[in-house]
Design a protein around this motif. Sequence first.
Motif, PDB file in Angstrom:
ATOM      1  N   ALA A  58      59.235 -22.640  26.277  1.00 38.27           N
ATOM      2  CA  ALA A  58      58.476 -23.551  25.415  1.00 38.27           C
ATOM      3  C   ALA A  58      58.033 -22.879  24.127  1.00 38.27           C
ATOM      4  O   ALA A  58      57.750 -23.558  23.136  1.00 38.27           O
ATOM      5  N   PHE A  59      57.975 -21.531  24.096  1.00 38.27           N
ATOM      6  CA  PHE A  59      57.547 -20.819  22.892  1.00 38.27           C
ATOM      7  C   PHE A  59      58.721 -20.487  21.960  1.00 38.27           C
ATOM      8  O   PHE A  59      58.497 -19.998  20.856  1.00 38.27           O
ATOM      9  N   LEU A  60      59.918 -20.709  22.417  1.00 34.02           N
ATOM     10  CA  LEU A  60      61.102 -20.360  21.645  1.00 34.02           C
ATOM     11  C   LEU A  60      61.666 -21.597  20.937  1.00 34.02           C
ATOM     12  O   LEU A  60      61.375 -22.733  21.320  1.00 34.02           O
ATOM     13  N   PRO A  61      62.478 -21.392  19.891  1.00 30.53           N
ATOM     14  CA  PRO A  61      63.030 -22.546  19.167  1.00 30.53           C
ATOM     15  C   PRO A  61      63.870 -23.437  20.077  1.00 30.53           C
ATOM     16  O   PRO A  61      64.613 -22.954  20.941  1.00 30.53           O
ATOM     17  N   GLN A  62      63.734 -24.740  19.858  1.00 30.93           N
ATOM     18  CA  GLN A  62      64.517 -25.721  20.586  1.00 30.93           C
ATOM     19  C   GLN A  62      65.530 -26.305  19.595  1.00 30.93           C
ATOM     20  O   GLN A  62      65.155 -27.003  18.655  1.00 30.93           O
ATOM     21  N   VAL A  63      66.778 -25.994  19.790  1.00 30.74           N
ATOM     22  CA  VAL A  63      67.837 -26.374  18.856  1.00 30.74           C
ATOM     23  C   VAL A  63      68.683 -27.467  19.488  1.00 30.74           C
ATOM     24  O   VAL A  63      69.095 -27.362  20.654  1.00 30.74           O
ATOM     25  N   GLY A  64      68.919 -28.520  18.702  1.00 31.66           N
ATOM     26  CA  GLY A  64      69.748 -29.614  19.188  1.00 31.66           C
ATOM     27  C   GLY A  64      70.710 -30.079  18.114  1.00 31.66           C
ATOM     28  O   GLY A  64      70.440 -29.951  16.910  1.00 31.66           O
ATOM     29  N   GLY A  65      71.825 -30.590  18.513  1.00 31.47           N
ATOM     30  CA  GLY A  65      72.823 -31.095  17.575  1.00 31.47           C
ATOM     31  C   GLY A  65      73.267 -32.485  17.974  1.00 31.47           C
ATOM     32  O   GLY A  65      73.140 -32.897  19.132  1.00 31.47           O
ATOM     33  N   ASP A 103      50.289 -24.691  21.243  1.00 35.64           N
ATOM     34  CA  ASP A 103      50.170 -25.688  22.297  1.00 35.64           C
ATOM     35  C   ASP A 103      49.460 -25.019  23.473  1.00 35.64           C
ATOM     36  O   ASP A 103      50.037 -24.199  24.179  1.00 35.64           O
ATOM     37  N   PHE A 104      48.185 -25.350  23.637  1.00 36.24           N
ATOM     38  CA  PHE A 104      47.393 -24.706  24.686  1.00 36.24           C
ATOM     39  C   PHE A 104      47.922 -25.046  26.082  1.00 36.24           C
ATOM     40  O   PHE A 104      47.771 -24.254  27.013  1.00 36.24           O
ATOM     41  N   GLY A 105      48.531 -26.207  26.230  1.00 39.19           N
ATOM     42  CA  GLY A 105      49.115 -26.555  27.522  1.00 39.19           C
ATOM     43  C   GLY A 105      50.252 -25.630  27.893  1.00 39.19           C
ATOM     44  O   GLY A 105      50.327 -25.123  29.018  1.00 39.19           O
ATOM     45  N   ASP A 106      51.161 -25.372  26.939  1.00 38.11           N
ATOM     46  CA  ASP A 106      52.274 -24.459  27.199  1.00 38.11           C
ATOM     47  C   ASP A 106      51.782 -23.043  27.475  1.00 38.11           C
ATOM     48  O   ASP A 106      52.319 -22.332  28.349  1.00 38.11           O
ATOM     49  N   ILE A 107      50.760 -22.620  26.745  1.00 38.50           N
ATOM     50  CA  ILE A 107      50.225 -21.264  26.936  1.00 38.50           C
ATOM     51  C   ILE A 107      49.698 -21.088  28.356  1.00 38.50           C
ATOM     52  O   ILE A 107      50.011 -20.111  29.049  1.00 38.50           O
ATOM     53  N   ASN A 108      48.922 -22.046  28.820  1.00 35.35           N
ATOM     54  CA  ASN A 108      48.327 -21.920  30.155  1.00 35.35           C
ATOM     55  C   ASN A 108      49.340 -22.168  31.263  1.00 35.35           C
ATOM     56  O   ASN A 108      49.235 -21.572  32.343  1.00 35.35           O
ATOM     57  N   ARG A 109      50.326 -23.012  31.017  1.00 37.99           N
ATOM     58  CA  ARG A 109      51.372 -23.176  32.019  1.00 37.99           C
ATOM     59  C   ARG A 109      52.176 -21.884  32.186  1.00 37.99           C
ATOM     60  O   ARG A 109      52.590 -21.536  33.303  1.00 37.99           O
ATOM     61  N   HIS A 110      52.389 -21.174  31.081  1.00 40.74           N
ATOM     62  CA  HIS A 110      53.095 -19.894  31.176  1.00 40.74           C
ATOM     63  C   HIS A 110      52.251 -18.863  31.924  1.00 40.74           C
ATOM     64  O   HIS A 110      52.784 -18.092  32.748  1.00 40.74           O
ATOM     65  N   ARG A 111      50.968 -18.840  31.673  1.00 42.65           N
ATOM     66  CA  ARG A 111      50.090 -17.929  32.419  1.00 42.65           C
ATOM     67  C   ARG A 111      50.130 -18.244  33.915  1.00 42.65           C
ATOM     68  O   ARG A 111      50.147 -17.335  34.756  1.00 42.65           O
ATOM     69  N   SER A 112      50.142 -19.522  34.233  1.00 42.45           N
ATOM     70  CA  SER A 112      50.210 -19.921  35.635  1.00 42.45           C
ATOM     71  C   SER A 112      51.493 -19.428  36.284  1.00 42.45           C
ATOM     72  O   SER A 112      51.478 -18.882  37.401  1.00 42.45           O
ATOM     73  N   GLN A 113      52.608 -19.577  35.599  1.00 44.45           N
ATOM     74  CA  GLN A 113      53.884 -19.151  36.157  1.00 44.45           C
ATOM     75  C   GLN A 113      53.986 -17.631  36.259  1.00 44.45           C
ATOM     76  O   GLN A 113      54.600 -17.104  37.196  1.00 44.45           O
ATOM     77  N   ARG A 268      43.542 -29.491  31.108  1.00 45.07           N
ATOM     78  CA  ARG A 268      42.513 -29.810  30.104  1.00 45.07           C
ATOM     79  C   ARG A 268      43.084 -29.768  28.687  1.00 45.07           C
ATOM     80  O   ARG A 268      42.569 -30.437  27.789  1.00 45.07           O
ATOM     81  N   ALA A 269      44.147 -28.996  28.475  1.00 42.08           N
ATOM     82  CA  ALA A 269      44.764 -28.933  27.153  1.00 42.08           C
ATOM     83  C   ALA A 269      45.401 -30.254  26.756  1.00 42.08           C
ATOM     84  O   ALA A 269      45.778 -30.433  25.593  1.00 42.08           O
ATOM     85  N   GLY A 270      45.521 -31.172  27.721  1.00 37.68           N
ATOM     86  CA  GLY A 270      46.020 -32.493  27.381  1.00 37.68           C
ATOM     87  C   GLY A 270      45.119 -33.243  26.432  1.00 37.68           C
ATOM     88  O   GLY A 270      45.547 -34.231  25.814  1.00 37.68           O
ATOM     89  N   HIS A 271      43.864 -32.807  26.280  1.00 30.22           N
ATOM     90  CA  HIS A 271      42.930 -33.420  25.318  1.00 30.22           C
ATOM     91  C   HIS A 271      43.024 -32.766  23.942  1.00 30.22           C
ATOM     92  O   HIS A 271      42.410 -33.271  22.994  1.00 30.22           O
ATOM     93  N   LEU A 272      43.737 -31.640  23.816  1.00 32.51           N
ATOM     94  CA  LEU A 272      43.725 -30.863  22.580  1.00 32.51           C
ATOM     95  C   LEU A 272      44.974 -31.148  21.741  1.00 32.51           C
ATOM     96  O   LEU A 272      46.029 -31.485  22.279  1.00 32.51           O
TER      97      LEU A 272
END
Length: 449
Positions: A58-65, A103-113, A268-272
Motif C-alpha cells: 500500500a505504500f508503494l506506487p500502484q501502476v495501471g495501464g 494513510d493512517f489506516g494503511d500504516i496501522n494495518r502494516h504494523r498489525s501484519q 479508527r483511521a477510517g474517520h481520518l
Amino acid sequence: MTRRPLALALALIALPLGARAEDLLQTYELARSSDPQFAAAEASRLATREGAVQSRAAFLPQVGGSIGANYSDTTSKLNNGFKVSDGSGSRSYGLSVDQSLLDFGDINRHRSQLALAEAADFQLEAAGDSLITRTSAAYFNVLIAIETLAAAEAQETALKKQFDFADKRLEVGLAPITDVHEARAQYDRARANTIVTRNALEDAYRALEEITGTDVRALKALPQDFQPQLPSSLDVNGWVQAALDNNPALKAKSLEVRSAESSVSAARAGHLPSIGLRATYGNGRPFGEPELPANAEYSDTSTIGLTVTVPIFAGGATQSRVRQAIAQRDAAADQLEQQRRALVRNTRNAYETLVAGISEVEARKAAVFSARSAYEASQVGLEVGTRTVLDVLNNQQTLFNAEREYALSRYNFLQNRLQLEQAAGTLDVDDLSDVNRLLSVDAQAKSTP
C-alpha cells in the motif's frame, strides 16, 4: 527463530540416506523432516509473513495501464430513398500511477501484519519445541511398552510353571483342586494380558511411525542403574520466571495482542483523511477511414495532482469496525492472560513433578526389589508347605505391577524434564542430546510384535 545447533547438523550428517534411527536423536531428525504437523506449522508461518508483504504494498506506487478500441457505424435514410452510412472508430491507451502519501489506516494495518509475522516466528519455534516432546513421548511409550511386554511374558512363563506345579501336587494328593483352578485362572489371565500388551506395543510403534514417517524398531533404553537428576540449579520461581521471559507461545500471543491494538488504530483511521498523488497519461487516435481528414482529432493528455479524501459518512460502518476491532483486541488480551496463568501453573507443576519423580523412581526401584524378594520367598514357602499357590500368584502379580510402574516412572521423569524445558522456552536439541546420552542399552522385546 527455529534453533539448529551444531549437534543437530552433526546428527543429520551421521544418519546415512535411508538408514533407520537407532537412538532418540536420530528419531527426532526423522521426525523433523517428516512430521506433517511441523511441516504445516512451517507453511503457516510462510503464509502469515506474506501478509506483511501485502500490507507494505500500500505504500508503494500502484501502476495501471489501459488500452481500448471502439467503432461506430451510423446509417441514415434520406427522403429520396437513399441510405447514407457513416463509420468512425478510435483507439486509445493510458497509463496511471497512484502513490499514497499519507494513510493512517494503511500504516496501522502494516504494523498489525508485522506483529503477526513476528508472532508466526515464535509459533514455529513453539511447534519445534512441541515436536521434540511429541517425538520423545512416542519414543518413551515404545520403551515402556517393550518393558511391559517383557514383564508380561515373564509373568506368563512363571504362572505356567505354577500351574504345572499345582497340577503335579494335585496328582500326588498334596494340593486341593482349588489350587489348580486358581493357578489355571491366573495363567489364562496372564496369557490374555500378554496378547493385549503385545498389541499395545505394536500400536506404540505405529504412533512413533506417524511422527517420523519411518518404521523405527532399533531403539535405545535406559540402563538399570539410571539415577535421575534435576537439569539445573534453578528453583521453582526461577523456572516460572524463565517461562514468562522465554516461552515462545506466550511471546506469540503477546504479539497477537499488539497486532489487535494496531487493528483498532486502523479501524479508527477510517474517520481520518488520506492524501494521495495521482499521475495519468492518455493517448487517443481515430481510425476506420482510408484517409483521415486534416481536421481529425488527436489527443494526448497528461495530468498530475494531489487527492485529499475526507470521509464524511459511511452508514455507521466505520464505527462498527472500530467496535469490532476493540472486541477482538480485548479477546486477544484475555487469551494472553489465560495463557500466562496456565503457563505459570504448568511450569510449577512440571517442576514439582520432576522433583517428586526423583523420589518416585527410587521408591519404584525399591518396590521391584521387595516384590521380587517376596515372590522368591513365597516360592520357597510353597515348596516347604508354609505358603499356598494363591500366595505365590498374588506375589507374582505384585512383581509384574512393580516392574511396569518402575519402567513408567523412569521414562516419565525424562519426559517431564523435557516438558519443563519446553515450558521455560529453553528447550532445544541440546537438551534432547543430553537425554539421548542416557539411553545406552539396546531395547528389544522378547517377542516380535
